[in-house]
Design an enzyme around this catalytic site. Structure first.
Site, mmCIF file in Angstrom:
data_model
loop_
_atom_site.group_PDB
_atom_site.id
_atom_site.type_symbol
_atom_site.label_atom_id
_atom_site.label_comp_id
_atom_site.label_asym_id
_atom_site.label_seq_id
_atom_site.Cartn_x
_atom_site.Cartn_y
_atom_site.Cartn_z
ATOM 1 C CB CYS B 75 -0.914 0.042 1.221
ATOM 2 S SG CYS B 75 -2.247 -1.167 1.199
ATOM 3 C CG HIS B 76 2.002 2.581 3.555
ATOM 4 N ND1 HIS B 76 1.216 3.689 3.730
ATOM 5 C CD2 HIS B 76 1.528 1.656 4.434
ATOM 6 C CE1 HIS B 76 0.319 3.452 4.689
ATOM 7 N NE2 HIS B 76 0.483 2.216 5.120
ATOM 8 C CB CYS B 110 -1.617 -0.507 9.165
ATOM 9 S SG CYS B 110 -1.815 0.713 7.845
ATOM 10 C CB CYS B 173 6.535 15.363 33.891
ATOM 11 S SG CYS B 173 5.420 13.953 33.885
ATOM 12 C CB CYS B 176 12.310 16.498 36.950
ATOM 13 S SG CYS B 176 12.731 15.775 38.544
ATOM 14 C CG HIS B 177 11.707 16.209 32.631
ATOM 15 N ND1 HIS B 177 12.967 15.702 32.377
ATOM 16 C CD2 HIS B 177 11.015 15.202 33.212
ATOM 17 C CE1 HIS B 177 13.008 14.425 32.765
ATOM 18 N NE2 HIS B 177 11.843 14.102 33.276
ATOM 19 N NE ARG B 214 14.164 7.657 30.037
ATOM 20 C CZ ARG B 214 13.878 7.863 31.313
ATOM 21 N NH1 ARG B 214 12.822 7.261 31.857
ATOM 22 N NH2 ARG B 214 14.628 8.653 32.045
ATOM 23 C CB CYS B 218 9.554 8.976 34.332
ATOM 24 S SG CYS B 218 11.031 9.969 34.003
#
Lengths: 137, 257
Positions: B75-76, B110, B173, B176-177, B214, B218
């Protein structure tokens, strides 16, 4: 009688004001053990302190820089002030990043293994307080 | 007067609880916080372990699967052109589900709808390989997250999760970030949490893993209940993080410490 009530009220006010920055009484009624406290502070899975703090621990290679150095903590703070800051630092600063080490309510989505448990027991808190009081400049 | 004080206090609290977002000119990929050796590993396709997954994904791309007997390529076509920029636009809105889906969910949709084969499990070798292969085609492209009336509520939900204090350690989150990036958490530099290169090869895992893996790490660190793989809350958080990193350069497969 009215005077007595006023005296009690004044005493209560002073008492509450003091308590707001301090927990003067030991949580267990006993003195903590500074040697055990040191072990708790340097253990990254128990005290967790060195994730954020640095301190006078030459044998510990990786220490945090998110929070004040623990060096001199016993000079900067009284025993009661340290106890409050460990038990629940948010009572002093609601926006603090320091976890409340002896509080189980008001928390969101605590993992099942930790639910209903404080980070440190009352006895562990007293050990840590006793150790931090030995950190004089 | 007292009411004014309370109001001012509430504003101060609100401001401190919702720290300012990082200005665009200060945004940094996790790449910029890595050692020279780790950056070199990412930059060299023959040294980047994530490229093994990309190669495997390239094989799967052309392999027929399921009752329909169709391969992705049927298809792609050539992914190098058809998939260019696709990963950098995910999560994106899926009309059938009525909500944003991430790249892994798009691949699985898909498989189920077009190929007639069961969905691949999260973090399975095959799903990581296919997503790494698709993501590789966006390397060097800017992250572009389209926000419209349909996606806005999900973006807002992701933002709320990012700012919600969670777990026994009671941290968000953002604390800290947004607020502490660049500082040392037990010797590790806290990055800004821009998902510019997923799936990544993480040295700590010794493996390729998804953004959701990931994120779950956390949550475990916060001693919070981690959302299940594919949970809407995690997809919304992915959407918010990608939107927060909009305009940054996609770099999959990234290597991280």
């Amino acid at each position: 009688m009215r005077l007595a009530a006023a005296v009690v009220a004044a005493w209560l006010t002073v008492g509450v004001a003091q308590a707001a920055d301090s927990i003067p009484q030991s949580l267990t009624g006993a003195k903590g053990d500074p040697a055990r406290g040191r072990t708790i502070v340097t253990n990254r899975h128990v005290g967790l302190c060195l994730l954020c703090h640095s301190g006078p621990f030459p044998e510990e290679r990786f220490q945090g820089t998110l929070a004040p150095d623990l060096k001199g903590a016993g000079t900067r703070w009284s025993e009661g002030q340290l106890r409050l800051r460990i038990v629940d630092s948010s009572r002093i600063n609601p926006a603090t990043i320091m976890p409340a080490y002896h509080r189980t309510e008001g928390l969101v989505r605590v993992a099942p293994a930790w639910r209903g448990k404080p980070v440190l027991t009352a006895e562990q808190i007293e050990d840590v307080v006793a150790f931090l009081m030995t950190l004089k400049d | 007067m007292r009411r004014l004080c309370v109001a001012l206090g509430a504003i101060a609290l609100a401001v401190s609880a919702f720290a300012a977002e990082i200005p665009p000119s200060d945004r940094r990929s996790g790449y910029d916080f890595m050692s020279r050796e780790t950056r070199a590993m990412q930059d060299d396709d023959t040294a980047n372990p994530g490229m093994l997954s990309v190669l495997e994904g390239g094989t799967l791309w052309t392999r027929k699967a399921g009752g329909a007997g169709k391969a992705c390529a049927d298809c792609h076509g050539d992914a190098r052109t058809s998939m260019k920029g696709v990963a950098a636009r995910h999560p994106s809105f899926d009309a059938a589900r009525g909500r944003p889906v991430n790249l892994e969910q798009r691949i699985n949709a898909c498989r189920v709808d077009r190929q007639g084969t069961p969905p691949l499990a999260y973090e399975s070798r095959e799903l990581l390989a296919l997503s790494a292969y698709v993501a590789r085609q966006s390397r060097g492209r800017p992250i572009e997250i389209a926000v419209d009336a349909r996606t806005q509520p999900f973006l807002d939900a992701g933002r709320a999760t990012f700012h919600r204090r969670q777990g026994q350690l009671n941290l968000s989150c953002s604390q800290c970030h947004d607020d502490q990036w660049g500082r040392s958490l037990a010797g590790n530099t806290i990055p800004q949490a821009h998902p510019t290169g997923y799936p990544i090869y993480r040295l700590e895992w010794q493996a390729v893993g998804s953004l959701q893996r990931r994120l779950r790490n956390c949550f475990v660190g916060l001693r919070a209940e981690a959302y299940e793989y594919g949970a809407p809350e995690l997809v919304d958080l992915e959407l918010f993080l990608m939107w927060r990193a909009r305009g940054m350069t996609f770099e999959a497969p990234a290597v991280r410490p």
